[in-house]
Scaffold this motif. Structure first.
Motif, PDB file in Angstrom:
ATOM      1  N   LEU A 190      -9.605  42.088  12.620  1.00 17.71           N
ATOM      2  CA  LEU A 190      -8.638  42.035  13.710  1.00 17.71           C
ATOM      3  C   LEU A 190      -7.346  42.746  13.313  1.00 17.71           C
ATOM      4  O   LEU A 190      -6.739  43.468  14.109  1.00 17.71           O
ATOM      5  N   THR A 191      -6.943  42.554  12.065  1.00 16.89           N
ATOM      6  CA  THR A 191      -5.721  43.178  11.557  1.00 16.89           C
ATOM      7  C   THR A 191      -5.904  44.676  11.345  1.00 16.89           C
ATOM      8  O   THR A 191      -5.062  45.490  11.744  1.00 16.89           O
ATOM      9  N   ALA A 192      -7.019  45.037  10.710  1.00 22.70           N
ATOM     10  CA  ALA A 192      -7.264  46.447  10.396  1.00 22.70           C
ATOM     11  C   ALA A 192      -7.387  47.299  11.653  1.00 22.70           C
ATOM     12  O   ALA A 192      -7.012  48.475  11.650  1.00 22.70           O
ATOM     13  N   ALA A 193      -7.905  46.703  12.733  1.00 21.26           N
ATOM     14  CA  ALA A 193      -8.081  47.472  13.964  1.00 21.26           C
ATOM     15  C   ALA A 193      -6.745  47.991  14.497  1.00 21.26           C
ATOM     16  O   ALA A 193      -6.665  49.101  15.027  1.00 21.26           O
ATOM     17  N   VAL A 194      -5.694  47.190  14.336  1.00 18.57           N
ATOM     18  CA  VAL A 194      -4.373  47.615  14.809  1.00 18.57           C
ATOM     19  C   VAL A 194      -3.851  48.763  13.948  1.00 18.57           C
ATOM     20  O   VAL A 194      -3.406  49.793  14.470  1.00 18.57           O
ATOM     21  N   LEU A 195      -3.914  48.597  12.638  1.00 17.55           N
ATOM     22  CA  LEU A 195      -3.422  49.635  11.738  1.00 17.55           C
ATOM     23  C   LEU A 195      -4.225  50.921  11.883  1.00 17.55           C
ATOM     24  O   LEU A 195      -3.653  52.025  11.922  1.00 17.55           O
ATOM     25  N   ASP A 196      -5.542  50.807  12.007  1.00 17.75           N
ATOM     26  CA  ASP A 196      -6.385  51.995  12.144  1.00 17.75           C
ATOM     27  C   ASP A 196      -6.072  52.759  13.426  1.00 17.75           C
ATOM     28  O   ASP A 196      -5.998  53.998  13.430  1.00 17.75           O
ATOM     29  N   ALA A 197      -5.899  52.020  14.527  1.00 18.48           N
ATOM     30  CA  ALA A 197      -5.615  52.678  15.799  1.00 18.48           C
ATOM     31  C   ALA A 197      -4.262  53.386  15.761  1.00 18.48           C
ATOM     32  O   ALA A 197      -4.111  54.498  16.271  1.00 18.48           O
TER      33      ALA A 197
ATOM     34  N   ALA B 146      -6.300  52.252  22.134  1.00 21.13           N
ATOM     35  CA  ALA B 146      -6.917  51.320  21.187  1.00 21.13           C
ATOM     36  C   ALA B 146      -5.852  50.485  20.484  1.00 21.13           C
ATOM     37  O   ALA B 146      -6.061  49.289  20.215  1.00 21.13           O
ATOM     38  N   PHE B 147      -4.707  51.101  20.200  1.00 20.87           N
ATOM     39  CA  PHE B 147      -3.613  50.379  19.545  1.00 20.87           C
ATOM     40  C   PHE B 147      -3.106  49.244  20.432  1.00 20.87           C
ATOM     41  O   PHE B 147      -2.914  48.112  19.963  1.00 20.87           O
ATOM     42  N   LEU B 148      -2.906  49.514  21.701  1.00 24.42           N
ATOM     43  CA  LEU B 148      -2.423  48.479  22.609  1.00 24.42           C
ATOM     44  C   LEU B 148      -3.430  47.342  22.736  1.00 24.42           C
ATOM     45  O   LEU B 148      -3.056  46.159  22.735  1.00 24.42           O
ATOM     46  N   ARG B 149      -4.709  47.682  22.850  1.00 20.38           N
ATOM     47  CA  ARG B 149      -5.731  46.644  22.977  1.00 20.38           C
ATOM     48  C   ARG B 149      -5.820  45.800  21.702  1.00 20.38           C
ATOM     49  O   ARG B 149      -5.883  44.574  21.757  1.00 20.38           O
ATOM     50  N   ALA B 150      -5.813  46.466  20.560  1.00 20.64           N
ATOM     51  CA  ALA B 150      -5.916  45.730  19.295  1.00 20.64           C
ATOM     52  C   ALA B 150      -4.672  44.890  19.046  1.00 20.64           C
ATOM     53  O   ALA B 150      -4.771  43.748  18.564  1.00 20.64           O
ATOM     54  N   SER B 151      -3.502  45.429  19.361  1.00 25.81           N
ATOM     55  CA  SER B 151      -2.263  44.677  19.181  1.00 25.81           C
ATOM     56  C   SER B 151      -2.246  43.434  20.052  1.00 25.81           C
ATOM     57  O   SER B 151      -1.798  42.358  19.623  1.00 25.81           O
ATOM     58  N   ASP B 152      -2.730  43.559  21.279  1.00 29.60           N
ATOM     59  CA  ASP B 152      -2.768  42.410  22.183  1.00 29.60           C
ATOM     60  C   ASP B 152      -3.637  41.302  21.600  1.00 29.60           C
ATOM     61  O   ASP B 152      -3.260  40.125  21.638  1.00 29.60           O
ATOM     62  N   ARG B 153      -4.787  41.663  21.058  1.00 26.47           N
ATOM     63  CA  ARG B 153      -5.693  40.665  20.500  1.00 26.47           C
ATOM     64  C   ARG B 153      -5.076  40.009  19.261  1.00 26.47           C
ATOM     65  O   ARG B 153      -5.138  38.786  19.095  1.00 26.47           O
ATOM     66  N   LEU B 154      -4.459  40.818  18.406  1.00 27.00           N
ATOM     67  CA  LEU B 154      -3.827  40.255  17.210  1.00 27.00           C
ATOM     68  C   LEU B 154      -2.649  39.366  17.581  1.00 27.00           C
ATOM     69  O   LEU B 154      -2.445  38.291  16.990  1.00 27.00           O
ATOM     70  N   ASP B 155      -1.871  39.784  18.559  1.00 26.55           N
ATOM     71  CA  ASP B 155      -0.719  38.986  18.988  1.00 26.55           C
ATOM     72  C   ASP B 155      -1.152  37.628  19.527  1.00 26.55           C
ATOM     73  O   ASP B 155      -0.474  36.612  19.301  1.00 26.55           O
ATOM     74  N   ARG B 156      -2.266  37.594  20.220  1.00 25.44           N
ATOM     75  CA  ARG B 156      -2.753  36.313  20.748  1.00 25.44           C
ATOM     76  C   ARG B 156      -3.114  35.366  19.612  1.00 25.44           C
ATOM     77  O   ARG B 156      -2.825  34.165  19.664  1.00 25.44           O
TER      78      ARG B 156
END
Length: 326
Positions: A237-244, A252-262
């Motif tokens: 979950l964390t790596a997806a934000v950094l990778d995007a 992809a960054f916005l989607r991954a950030s939203d999931r991590l923020d939740r």
């Protein structure tokens, strides 16, 4: 290329989980659970791990347990291991020189056990001292000289026993040849985070985010690497934000950030010291730590409703993932 430069290049752009330490209710380390947990983390795409960190209650571990923890992680991993070095904020009776000596000794111990770098906990008592900045720089120089390891500075929010490094201190630390970077963990103090990132930019050193509640924004402000407690249970979950972000994929960054923020919203909230227990609950749900080893005797008690909220968040994220895959 120096050892510090080599480590900096190796870690840049990666996620380093600040790993948990499986314990029973009395605070004894469960070594079998620790090894299984380490093997699960090692199977993820991580750039390294941080042991003896705040998430793993490193400053509270007995010396024997601390050695066992490092030995397990060093045995399981073939990526860099960064070891925390400092003293618990509860040790108010210790003189400042005694606390400094203990920090250096812990760094030397980490080097002897195979650590690749040392993350120096901030001395909260430096805050407000006329020579606080000078003492902080001198401590980092001592740690590097006596341990022989690259050093990562650690700007930690006051709620976890740290203090706000002024920009001058960030710049001076990053000017030391032994410093590989600065880890910034201000919790929710956006201005402090931005000031530290700005002070670090242009140094060529790592700008490491520890901002679990401002993870995406901290990357946008200039962080390039991640060392976070939230990755103790959710590396992917964390790596997806950094990778995007690194790939420049805004969607992809916005989607991954939203999931991590939740997930961060359900785990990093007041009382903030409860986040370790909440991450333990998440690790149990993930199946990477057994229930009997998922205790944090050093954090505050939390109501059952908080565990239900963590589990509900994880289940909702899993359901969303399944829907996206269809």
């Amino acid at each position: 290329m120096s050892a510090t430069e080599e480590l900096t290049a190796r870690l840049r752009g990666t996620v380093l989980p600040a790993v948990l330490t499986p314990m029973d209710t009395a605070g004894s380390v469960d070594l079998r659970a620790l090894r299984r947990y380490a093997e699960r983390i090692a199977a993820e795409r991580v750039g390294g791990v941080a042991v003896w960190a705040h998430t793993g209650r490193g400053l509270y571990l007995a010396p024997t347990d601390r050695r066992h923890v490092m030995t397990v992680w060093r045995d399981v991993l073939d990526v860099p291991v960064v070891a925390g070095a400092g003293v618990p904020r509860s040790e108010r009776a210790a003189t400042l020189p005694t606390a400094e000596d203990a920090t250096v000794a812990m760094a030397v111990e980490a080097a002897g056990l195979g650590a690749d770098a040392v993350m120096v906990y901030p001395m909260a008592r430096y805050d407000g001292l006329p020579d606080g900045v000078d003492r902080a720089v001198a401590l980092h120089e001592r740690v590097a000289a006596e341990s022989g390891l690259p050093v990562l500075g650690f700007f930690l929010h006051a709620g976890a026993g740290g203090y706000a490094y002024p920009p001058e201190l960030v710049r001076r630390l990053l000017a030391l040849p032994s410093t590989t970077g600065i880890k910034i963990a201000t919790l929710d103090r956006a201005v402090d985070c931005q000031d530290a990132v700005r002070a670090a930019q242009g140094s060529g050193r790592l700008v490491v985010t520890g901002e679990d509640r401002m993870f995406g924004p901290s990357l946008m402000w200039g962080a390039d690497t991640a060392l976070v407690g939230i990755a103790a249970a959710r590396v992917g979950l964390t790596a997806a934000v950094l990778d995007a972000w690194s790939a420049g994929d805004a969607g992809a960054f916005l989607r991954a950030s939203d999931r991590l923020d939740r997930f961060a919203e359900a785990t990093f909230l007041a009382p903030i010291e409860g986040y370790v227990r909440r991450m333990m609950w998440a690790a149990v749900w993930e199946g990477i730590i057994p229930e009997e080893a998922a205790h944090d005797p050093y954090g505050p008690p939390l109501p059952d409703a908080e565990r239900h909220a963590v589990v509900a968040c994880l289940e909702a994220l899993a359901t969303a993932d399944e829907g996206a895959a269809v």
